[in-house]
Design a protein around this motif. Sequence first.
Motif, mmCIF file in Angstrom:
data_model
loop_
_atom_site.group_PDB
_atom_site.id
_atom_site.type_symbol
_atom_site.label_atom_id
_atom_site.label_comp_id
_atom_site.label_asym_id
_atom_site.label_seq_id
_atom_site.Cartn_x
_atom_site.Cartn_y
_atom_site.Cartn_z
ATOM 1 N N THR A 92 55.635 5.622 58.920
ATOM 2 C CA THR A 92 55.839 5.333 60.348
ATOM 3 C C THR A 92 56.711 4.112 60.596
ATOM 4 O OG1 THR A 92 53.865 3.936 60.465
ATOM 5 C CG2 THR A 92 53.571 6.289 60.925
ATOM 6 N N GLY A 93 56.803 3.239 59.616
ATOM 7 C CA GLY A 93 57.415 1.945 59.879
ATOM 8 C C GLY A 93 56.393 1.063 60.603
ATOM 9 N N THR A 94 56.813 -0.077 61.097
ATOM 10 C CA THR A 94 55.917 -1.020 61.764
ATOM 11 C C THR A 94 55.647 -0.571 63.197
ATOM 12 O OG1 THR A 94 56.773 -2.841 60.415
ATOM 13 C CG2 THR A 94 55.563 -3.422 62.403
ATOM 14 N N ILE A 95 54.410 -0.200 63.475
ATOM 15 C CA ILE A 95 54.036 0.312 64.792
ATOM 16 C C ILE A 95 54.162 -0.801 65.841
ATOM 17 C CG2 ILE A 95 52.192 1.332 66.173
ATOM 18 C CD1 ILE A 95 53.367 3.192 64.085
ATOM 19 N N THR A 96 54.696 -0.460 67.014
ATOM 20 C CA THR A 96 54.841 -1.437 68.096
ATOM 21 C C THR A 96 54.134 -0.931 69.352
ATOM 22 O OG1 THR A 96 56.944 -0.476 68.858
ATOM 23 C CG2 THR A 96 57.056 -2.253 67.223
ATOM 24 N N GLN A 141 50.614 -1.495 91.751
ATOM 25 C CA GLN A 141 51.721 -0.828 91.076
ATOM 26 C C GLN A 141 51.249 -0.138 89.801
ATOM 27 O OE1 GLN A 141 54.619 -3.984 90.463
ATOM 28 N NE2 GLN A 141 55.715 -3.422 92.344
ATOM 29 N N THR A 142 52.045 0.816 89.299
ATOM 30 C CA THR A 142 51.760 1.464 88.028
ATOM 31 C C THR A 142 52.550 0.777 86.917
ATOM 32 O OG1 THR A 142 53.527 3.090 88.379
ATOM 33 C CG2 THR A 142 51.304 3.684 89.126
ATOM 34 N N LEU A 143 52.063 0.873 85.707
ATOM 35 C CA LEU A 143 52.750 0.307 84.554
ATOM 36 C C LEU A 143 52.581 1.227 83.365
ATOM 37 C CD1 LEU A 143 50.572 -2.336 82.795
ATOM 38 C CD2 LEU A 143 49.832 -1.422 84.985
ATOM 39 N N GLU A 144 53.540 1.164 82.464
ATOM 40 C CA GLU A 144 53.514 2.007 81.275
ATOM 41 C C GLU A 144 53.356 1.157 80.021
ATOM 42 O OE1 GLU A 144 57.073 4.343 81.293
ATOM 43 O OE2 GLU A 144 56.262 5.802 82.741
ATOM 44 N N VAL A 145 52.505 1.632 79.121
ATOM 45 C CA VAL A 145 52.297 1.003 77.819
ATOM 46 C C VAL A 145 52.721 2.026 76.768
ATOM 47 C CG1 VAL A 145 50.638 -0.045 76.249
ATOM 48 C CG2 VAL A 145 50.408 -0.384 78.727
ATOM 49 N N VAL A 146 53.694 1.657 75.938
ATOM 50 C CA VAL A 146 54.325 2.619 75.024
ATOM 51 C C VAL A 146 54.069 2.227 73.578
ATOM 52 C CG1 VAL A 146 56.486 3.739 74.374
ATOM 53 C CG2 VAL A 146 56.115 3.019 76.760
ATOM 54 N N ALA A 147 53.558 3.180 72.800
ATOM 55 C CA ALA A 147 53.371 2.983 71.356
ATOM 56 C C ALA A 147 54.485 3.732 70.624
ATOM 57 C CB ALA A 147 52.008 3.501 70.926
ATOM 58 N N THR A 183 58.592 7.976 69.771
ATOM 59 C CA THR A 183 57.657 7.472 70.774
ATOM 60 C C THR A 183 56.363 8.255 70.614
ATOM 61 O OG1 THR A 183 59.411 6.873 72.324
ATOM 62 C CG2 THR A 183 57.206 7.175 73.236
ATOM 63 N N LEU A 184 55.313 7.571 70.175
ATOM 64 C CA LEU A 184 54.063 8.248 69.882
ATOM 65 C C LEU A 184 53.343 8.679 71.158
ATOM 66 C CD1 LEU A 184 52.837 5.838 67.058
ATOM 67 C CD2 LEU A 184 53.930 8.079 66.774
ATOM 68 N N VAL A 185 53.253 7.767 72.134
ATOM 69 C CA VAL A 185 52.567 8.072 73.386
ATOM 70 C C VAL A 185 52.949 7.037 74.439
ATOM 71 C CG1 VAL A 185 50.519 6.769 72.668
ATOM 72 C CG2 VAL A 185 50.311 8.469 74.492
ATOM 73 N N THR A 186 52.985 7.502 75.671
ATOM 74 C CA THR A 186 53.178 6.600 76.811
ATOM 75 C C THR A 186 51.933 6.672 77.679
ATOM 76 O OG1 THR A 186 55.580 6.896 76.810
ATOM 77 C CG2 THR A 186 54.560 6.073 78.842
ATOM 78 N N PHE A 187 51.207 5.545 77.751
ATOM 79 C CA PHE A 187 50.024 5.453 78.610
ATOM 80 C C PHE A 187 50.465 4.913 79.978
ATOM 81 C CE2 PHE A 187 48.309 4.783 74.314
ATOM 82 C CZ PHE A 187 47.302 5.754 74.280
ATOM 83 N N THR A 188 49.936 5.502 81.042
ATOM 84 C CA THR A 188 50.218 5.020 82.402
ATOM 85 C C THR A 188 48.938 4.473 83.013
ATOM 86 O OG1 THR A 188 51.963 6.665 82.689
ATOM 87 C CG2 THR A 188 51.114 5.601 84.678
#
Length: 246
Positions: free
Chosen positions: A42-46, A57-63, A127-132
Amino acid sequence: MHATPIRPRKRSRALAAAATALALFSGSIALAPAANAAPPETGTITLDAPSSVEAGQTLEVVAEAPAATDLYAYSLTVDFDPTVVEFDTAATSHPTDGFDSVSEAAGSVEFTHTRLGTSPGLEGETTLVTFTFTALAGGTVEFSLSEATFVSSTDETLELTAAVTASTEVTADVDPTPTPTSSATTDPTADPTSTDEATSTDDETATGDLASTGSDASVWTIVAAFAAALAAFGVVLVLRRRAVNR
């Protein structure tokens, strides 16, 4: 944002159960020959999140996995403060030949993705997942990728060894303080007629003074007329006396 290396481990029970269920659902999961078995890379997960948002407001958290190799399935768990943000959705941008599952609990959400059938594992930057989330109230919320397990097409696994975190500052709306305006103040105990009375008194005083002045002028006028009459009478007497003497 922090990044944490991962190391190979055996398949987790959660992913084993998910793989079993998906096998029943899709018929079978094609795996490569055992001789070529190898854990995924996977390399270094971020984990990325905005530095700040406003409440409401809404925000996105991306792994993300920057260098995936034969990534056939994975499961990620992200923890957060439910008093500051509320979980909305989780999704991937992978092709449609896959299956997603979301499990939410108080202050955490687990996202699972797997390929189906003979679909190849994911490769390259992924992009593994985008959480909203929706920001609820002011404060700092830390998103923590506390658990992650990755599975290759040969059923080998790789597991996260330490949490990956990202923080967001949520600012609450503050009502502007109204600017005080100056206004004339009145004494609530004051008699509203006092001003009129004072004005009336002043007018009466002025009128009295004028009347008094006029009265004094009339007296002096009479005195002056009387004196003039006396003077005239004296003149008449003098003139008569002179006439007799002649």
